[in-house]
Design an enzyme around this catalytic site. Structure first.
Site, short mmCIF file in Angstrom:
data_model
loop_
_atom_site.label_atom_id
_atom_site.label_comp_id
_atom_site.label_asym_id
_atom_site.label_seq_id
_atom_site.Cartn_x
_atom_site.Cartn_y
_atom_site.Cartn_z
N GLY A 10 58.75 58.34 39.87
CA GLY A 10 59.65 59.46 39.60
C GLY A 10 60.74 59.58 40.64
N GLU B 175 40.04 48.97 33.82
CA GLU B 175 40.63 47.69 34.24
C GLU B 175 39.91 47.13 35.46
OE1 GLU B 175 44.92 48.82 34.33
OE2 GLU B 175 45.03 47.57 32.53
#
Lengths: 435, 435
Positions: free
Chosen positions: B22, B178
């Site tokens: 961001g 993952e």
């Protein structure tokens, strides 16, 4: 004390302490011998030490120059790897004790545990001036080097800013020379566009050598040539000047006091303390004196090779602590064990000097190979080629080649990361205010 | 308190706290705006967090997924970078205080400092079960994972050996899934040939999810598909079971006690404490509630974006803490600042969901993009391609591509190094005896 490493077979056990150049060569040379090979090292990886300065200077990542010992020996069925630190050797009982309280028995022992940075008895310098022996050392030097530019960028006082931007490297051997060249090149070529307030290209890199020349072993004019090249890129070379004091914010160089936040130690090494712990004869820097066949006097079943051995049987004193000596000694010790098992006589070690080379920044190096001495771009290309070929496995070669190509074409080495800086805020972080 | 960062120009200063997805997007979106941009971060690098688990699993090196913030912004003339940790924000005085005692003034402030692992108030779990938020976290998890196999290899007792070879991953979001897949694959495919006493392929990897499904946000059957794929490679998936205790040598899972030396925390995050320190309204996990234009209520000059903001103006609660949300919000906040300076009206933030994807080990993944859901090899290839394209600079793309190609072709990821293990012997090292 339990022994969790029983000999599973009736083969004699060759225990190798240390998986550097010497230990690893000894292990692989025993691949087809009728022995069980056990390699113990306190790290899980073999390190290609000649390129360690490039991890410190953020060109390479640790994985580029190190490989798990297990991976290297995975197809050698008679070899086992133990991660552990050897604390003591019991020559009479033929066993070594590990730091975790376990022990390992042997029939033959090869001591190849190498050297560590030595501060000539100045223990207080150790924390102030890190040496460059392990990957952790290299990452610590990288971290300190990169942090100084961050601090300098935020510093308003020009004197303090100069203090941050002064780097002192102690010791003019290959490590000191290559580190000085590569750090100056980074400050000069890689960093300038990234900072808004400081001129990184004006950072001072000072190489201090107490003796009268750098790269003293290279001989025949290469030493002078190296000084010229280093000075051309802006490294200040101070010859015949000894560091007399290191503080948190300065070094004392004879009568001169140089304010600096970063001192790197490449001035001296000594054998690991394990060597002296045996109670046998050692030289001035703690190396075990060895017989011509590399065994220890009175202990034909124990060999010492590489940086922790002093081989005095040639002309001109002990052999230097470099990779080719360790590799050739590892081979010799392995062959002498095989000879002993076959009831043949052992061979005396004979060193074949292949030459020396060192880089001096981008596109520059000095080298002597056999009777040839050369410098500049040809020497640099030779250095690149030979070091790529010496890397222990193919995959490292490929990746290091691309890293170098990238760094050369762009002047932007990839690994400029400050690690161990984040997760626990404020822990031991140099700040602009104190230290 | 001095201000070593005076505004050198008369342009308004946009201060961005945090250079994650961001903050970095906000900075680059202001490249041509008539403002001075100051980016402050406590790390010197931007981190591509979606691939952090591959550093933990030793496939990638830190330099592959991180780049110096300065390097990324080097050509953006109106941007400056400050390495520092923000301790407090003074909204009235329009300044932030850094940990080193200096301060930074602003005209506009963008808070983008992200999140950290949250242990639901169980502070004691933090040291026992590391989270995965920073490169240091990833290297610590890698170190612990690799060390357990070394300990297991030296362990004679079958129960203790099983304890070493049991890995518990808490949390069935993308990170936990993952990580579980890649650690199991390493134990199954990469390590077996390197050990002589243990069967690394029998290592247990247990994925614990308190909710009723893993990858809960993926919806429409992908969650069930992911469980099937993980179980096919040997991961044990425990749904609807909450961890009730973590000790040094076991986890408590409801009534069941699982002996293990390695617990990894991927169960929850909370906004960094800075968010709550402002004294404004925050949600359950400490995120600042924001207006539709992403500014803070009553403070139109201060924006909060990414993981530390709770945007509640769409349907279905706050947006998830993922990179696309942060990137789109960074863009929106920057545009709203430019609009304000140009006396135009601000736009409300509107999230465009691009989809989600997660890998499940070698050649397997689940993905939904738009209205499409797909799995298996096609999803895995899509994952590879999209993540390569998202990496922030070209050089990372090239090197990560080659690392992946290497790892895929050989099943031998390169970065299996245990660091921080050597220089200071015995310091905090797990041993076979205690802990």
């Amino acid at each position: 004390m339990t022994d969790p490493h029983p000999v599973p077979s009736s083969l004699p056990t060759v225990l190798i302490v240390g998986a550097g150049f010497g230990g690893l060569k000894a292990a692989t040379a025993l691949k087809h011998a009728p022995v069980r090979v056990v390699v113990v090292d306190r790290q899980n990886h073999h390190l290609f030490q000649p390129l360690l300065y490039q991890v410190a200077s953020a060109t390479l990542s640790p994985a580029d120059i190190a490989a798990p010992i297990r991976h290297i020996l995975r197809t050698q069925k008679n070899a086992e790897v133990v991660l552990g630190e050897v604390r003591a050797v019991d020559l009479a009982a033929r066993r070594v004790d590990l730091a975790d309280g376990t022990g390992l028995s042997y029939d033959f022992l090869i001591l190849a545990a190498g050297s560590r940075s030595s501060y000539f008895g100045r223990k207080d310098w150790e924390g102030l001036a890190p040496g460059l022996k392990t990957l952790d050392d290299a990452l610590e030097i990288r971290r300190r080097f990169l942090l100084t530019f961050e601090r300098a960028e935020q510093e308003e006082d020009p004197d303090l800013r100069r203090e941050w931007l002064t780097f002192v490297i102690v010791g003019g051997g290959p490590t000191g020379v290559e580190l000085a060249g590569t750090l100056k090149e980074m400050a000069r070529l890689s960093l300038p566009r990234e900072f808004r307030r400081i001129r990184t290209d004006r950072a001072r890199v000072i190489l201090v050598e107490a003796g009268s020349s750098i790269l003293a072993n290279f001989g025949t004019g290469l030493s002078e040539k190296a000084v010229v090249e280093l000075e051309r890129i802006g490294v200040e070379v101070r010859l015949g000047q000894a560091i007399t004091g290191i503080e948190a914010r300065a070094v004392q160089l004879g009568g001169e006091r140089i304010p600096t936040r970063t001192v790197i130690w490449a001035a001296g090494v000594a054998a690991v303390p394990l060597a002296a712990s045996l109670g046998l004869e050692v030289d001035r820097i703690g190396r075990l004196l060895v017989e011509p066949d590399l065994s220890l006097p009175g202990h034909p079943d124990v060999f010492a090779i590489g940086d922790l051995a002093a081989f005095l049987h040639g002309s001109g004193g002990a052999l230097p602590g470099v990779a080719p000596v360790a590799i050739q000694q590892g081979d010799c010790a392995a062959n002498n064990i095989v000879a002993t098992l076959g009831h043949r006589s052992r061979q005396a070690f004979r060193y074949r000097d292949k030459g020396s080379m060192a880089t001096l920044g981008r596109g520059k190096a000095v080298a002597h190979i056999g009777h040839l001495s050369f410098t500049g771009y040809p020497a640099w290309l030779a250095w690149l080629f030979i070091h790529l070929m010496l890397l222990v496995d193919f995959r490292s070669r490929v990746f290091v080649f691309f890293e170098w190509l990238w760094a050369y074409l762009t002047t932007q080495p990839r690994a400029r990361l400050i690690l161990r800086n984040g997760p626990r805020p404020g822990a031991g972080e140099p700040s602009g205010k104190d230290a």
